[in-house]
Design a protein around this motif. Structure first.
Motif, short mmCIF file in Angstrom:
data_model
loop_
_atom_site.label_atom_id
_atom_site.label_comp_id
_atom_site.label_asym_id
_atom_site.label_seq_id
_atom_site.Cartn_x
_atom_site.Cartn_y
_atom_site.Cartn_z
N LEU A 160 -4.30 4.45 6.10
CA LEU A 160 -3.06 5.21 5.91
C LEU A 160 -1.89 4.28 6.19
CD1 LEU A 160 -3.69 8.49 7.98
CD2 LEU A 160 -4.59 7.86 5.74
N VAL A 161 -0.93 4.27 5.30
CA VAL A 161 0.30 3.53 5.56
C VAL A 161 1.39 4.57 5.79
CG1 VAL A 161 2.06 2.03 4.56
CG2 VAL A 161 -0.35 1.44 4.31
N VAL A 162 2.00 4.49 6.96
CA VAL A 162 2.98 5.50 7.34
C VAL A 162 4.39 4.94 7.24
CG1 VAL A 162 3.73 7.08 9.18
CG2 VAL A 162 1.30 6.46 8.97
N ILE A 163 5.24 5.64 6.52
CA ILE A 163 6.66 5.27 6.51
C ILE A 163 7.50 6.53 6.75
CG2 ILE A 163 6.35 3.21 5.05
CD1 ILE A 163 7.43 4.80 2.73
N MET A 164 8.76 6.36 6.87
CA MET A 164 9.62 7.52 7.15
C MET A 164 10.96 7.36 6.47
SD MET A 164 10.84 6.87 11.06
CE MET A 164 11.87 5.48 11.47
N PRO A 165 11.67 8.47 6.23
CA PRO A 165 12.93 8.41 5.49
C PRO A 165 13.96 7.48 6.12
CG PRO A 165 12.34 10.70 5.98
CD PRO A 165 11.30 9.84 6.60
N GLU A 166 14.10 7.53 7.41
CA GLU A 166 15.19 6.77 8.03
C GLU A 166 15.05 5.25 7.89
OE1 GLU A 166 15.13 8.37 11.91
OE2 GLU A 166 16.80 9.73 11.53
N LEU A 167 13.89 4.84 7.48
CA LEU A 167 13.65 3.42 7.30
C LEU A 167 14.55 2.85 6.21
CD1 LEU A 167 11.56 2.35 9.13
CD2 LEU A 167 9.93 2.32 7.27
N GLY A 168 15.18 3.76 5.44
CA GLY A 168 16.05 3.30 4.37
C GLY A 168 15.27 3.29 3.08
N ASP A 169 14.27 2.47 2.99
CA ASP A 169 13.52 2.42 1.75
C ASP A 169 12.09 1.97 1.96
OD1 ASP A 169 13.62 -0.41 1.99
OD2 ASP A 169 15.67 -0.28 1.27
N GLU A 170 11.31 2.19 0.92
CA GLU A 170 9.90 1.82 0.94
C GLU A 170 9.71 0.32 0.78
OE1 GLU A 170 11.54 3.76 -1.02
OE2 GLU A 170 11.80 2.35 -2.65
N ILE A 171 10.80 -0.37 0.47
CA ILE A 171 10.74 -1.82 0.32
C ILE A 171 10.16 -2.44 1.61
CG2 ILE A 171 12.06 -3.93 -0.21
CD1 ILE A 171 12.16 -1.83 -2.44
N GLN A 172 10.47 -1.83 2.71
CA GLN A 172 9.96 -2.32 4.00
C GLN A 172 8.45 -2.42 3.98
OE1 GLN A 172 11.43 -2.17 7.48
NE2 GLN A 172 13.47 -1.32 7.09
N ALA A 173 7.84 -1.38 3.45
CA ALA A 173 6.38 -1.37 3.35
C ALA A 173 5.94 -2.48 2.40
CB ALA A 173 5.90 -0.02 2.86
N ASN A 174 6.70 -2.63 1.35
CA ASN A 174 6.40 -3.63 0.34
C ASN A 174 6.42 -5.03 0.93
OD1 ASN A 174 5.78 -4.43 -2.19
ND2 ASN A 174 7.58 -3.51 -3.15
N LYS A 175 7.47 -5.30 1.66
CA LYS A 175 7.66 -6.61 2.28
C LYS A 175 6.53 -6.97 3.21
CE LYS A 175 12.61 -7.36 2.58
NZ LYS A 175 13.64 -6.74 3.38
N ALA A 176 6.16 -6.01 4.02
CA ALA A 176 5.14 -6.28 5.03
C ALA A 176 3.74 -6.37 4.44
CB ALA A 176 5.21 -5.21 6.11
N GLY A 177 3.63 -6.27 3.13
CA GLY A 177 2.31 -6.36 2.50
C GLY A 177 1.49 -5.10 2.66
N LEU A 178 2.18 -3.99 2.95
CA LEU A 178 1.46 -2.75 3.21
C LEU A 178 1.05 -2.03 1.93
CD1 LEU A 178 3.58 -1.38 6.20
CD2 LEU A 178 1.34 -2.45 6.30
N MET A 179 1.76 -2.33 0.83
CA MET A 179 1.47 -1.63 -0.42
C MET A 179 0.04 -1.89 -0.88
SD MET A 179 4.28 -0.14 -0.81
CE MET A 179 4.35 0.56 -2.44
N GLU A 180 -0.43 -3.11 -0.65
CA GLU A 180 -1.77 -3.47 -1.13
C GLU A 180 -2.87 -2.82 -0.29
OE1 GLU A 180 0.48 -6.27 -0.41
OE2 GLU A 180 1.21 -5.80 -2.42
N ILE A 181 -2.60 -2.66 1.00
CA ILE A 181 -3.70 -2.21 1.86
C ILE A 181 -3.80 -0.69 1.99
CG2 ILE A 181 -3.73 -4.36 3.18
CD1 ILE A 181 -2.38 -2.79 5.46
N GLY A 182 -2.79 0.04 1.55
CA GLY A 182 -2.80 1.49 1.74
C GLY A 182 -3.70 2.22 0.76
N ASP A 183 -4.54 3.13 1.27
CA ASP A 183 -5.31 4.01 0.40
C ASP A 183 -4.58 5.33 0.25
OD1 ASP A 183 -7.67 2.31 0.10
OD2 ASP A 183 -7.98 2.69 2.23
#
Ligand SMILES: Nc1nc2c(ncn2[C@@H]2O[C@H](COP(=O)(O)OP(=O)(O)O)[C@@H](O)[C@H]2O)c(=O)[nH]1
Ligand SMILES: [Mg+2]
Length: 314
Positions: A162-185
């Motif tokens: 599970l990759v968890v993000i939240m609205p206040e983070l601004g954007d999902e780019i954060q997840a993208n940057k950290a390489g989380l997009m690839e590992i999330g199911d």
């Protein structure tokens, strides 16, 4: 068989704690223990939960533990946080939140903090998951802060991530940057009680592409109000059924084990060479030449590497 191993098999919590400590510190009979435990692993469903700090991973795990207990599953939680020492605020907070579960004999919670090198942490986490598995837990939740390679390595042992993000983070780019997009199911947009969650869901959906027959879902939840938590658990179960389907599991496990062995051997060999180099007269003399600019570092290193690699071949 070690008495400790036997006790781990019965799910004895103190034995499990003791076993994890041995493995974490690589002391005592940890390797005998791991050898005895290994044939009894592979049964638990391992769910990795990662994402930036503060997105609500611990809160979500806490809710999931409750839902799992309602279904009478036994559950273990391994919170791995390389950024904070064991006494850190975050983990203390988690402890307080988890207090409710601490009286439940079918819930086991353990924090694991960084001790020096990251490679050691990911190895300790993998081995601890094996102990929790052999101890008979149906579900093992592994929480890691999604900010680096270690976390990715650790969640690499999970059946479902599970990759968890939240609205206040601004954007999902954060997840993208950290390489989380690839590992999330499964992508979890937490804090749906706050404004902006729908936009994050929409943006995320637009960048995700399906892979290997599994379309990564985006689930909007609130660990605070419990909105979407049941849906989340159903999705986890759906993904687990898919990921733990025998052929798929065997293939994934083989790839992971190959990687684990390579890592471990490479680490052991490099540690060994380090120690030997310190005592090596040839190393001293080559180093001396490099210091005096009679030899360049590249050539000196190659000569030494060849010597040690040759040593390995014989
Ligand atoms: N408003 C709101 N706050 C939440 C929600 N989930 C968690 N939080 C809060 O967000 C903060 C960080 O949560 P925590 O679970 O420790 O995040 P972690 O660092 O990802 O483990 C805490 O103050 C939580 O109470 C939610 O769904 N809505
Ligand atoms: Mg946390």
């Amino acid at each position: 068989m070690l008495p400790l191993t036997k006790r781990v098999f019965t799910g004895d919590r103190r034995a499990v704690s003791r076993a994890i400590s041995l493995v974490e510190n690589r002391v005592g009979e940890y390797s005998v223990l791991l050898g005895e435990i290994y044939p009894h692993t592979g049964r638990a469903s391992v769910v990795g939960v990662t994402g930036p700090p503060g997105t609500g991973k611990s809160s979500i795990v806490d809710r999931l533990v409750s839902l799992c207990r309602r279904k009478n599953y036994s559950v273990a939680v391994l919170a791995v946080d390389p950024t904070s020492p064991i006494t850190g605020g975050a983990i203390l907070g988690d402890r307080v939140r988890m207090l409710e579960h601490s009286l439940d004999p079918k819930v086991y919670i353990r924090s694991m903090a960084s001790r020096g090198n990251a490679g050691g942490l990911s190895r300790a986490a993998k081995d601890s998951i094996r102990i929790l598995d052999a101890a008979g837990n149906d579900y093992i939740f592994v929480e890691t802060v999604g900010i680096g390679q270690t976390e990715i390595e650790i969640v690499g042992v999970a059946d479902t991530v599970l990759v968890v993000i939240m609205p206040e983070l601004g954007d999902e780019i954060q997840a993208n940057k950290a390489g989380l997009m690839e590992i999330g199911d499964i992508f979890v947009v937490n804090k749906s009680d706050l404004p902006g969650a729908d936009k994050v869901v929409y943006n995320l959906q637009s960048v995700l592409s399906s892979r290997e027959g599994w379309k990564q879902p985006v689930i909007k939840i609130s660990a605070k109000t419990s909105e979407g938590m049941d849906t989340l658990l159903s999705k986890i179960e759906e993904h687990l059924r898919c990921a733990r389907e025998p052929d798929r599991l065997a293939k994934r496990t083989a790839a992971r084990l190959a990687e684990e062995l390579i890592e471990n051997v490479a680490f052991a060999v490099s540690e060994d060479v380090r120690v030997k180099l310190q005592r090596d007269a040839e190393f001293r003399s080559l180093l001396d030449k490099v210091e005096k600019r009679k030899l360049d570092p590249e050539t000196a290193s190659t000569l030494l590497a060849r010597k040690y690699l040759g040593h390995l071949e014989s």
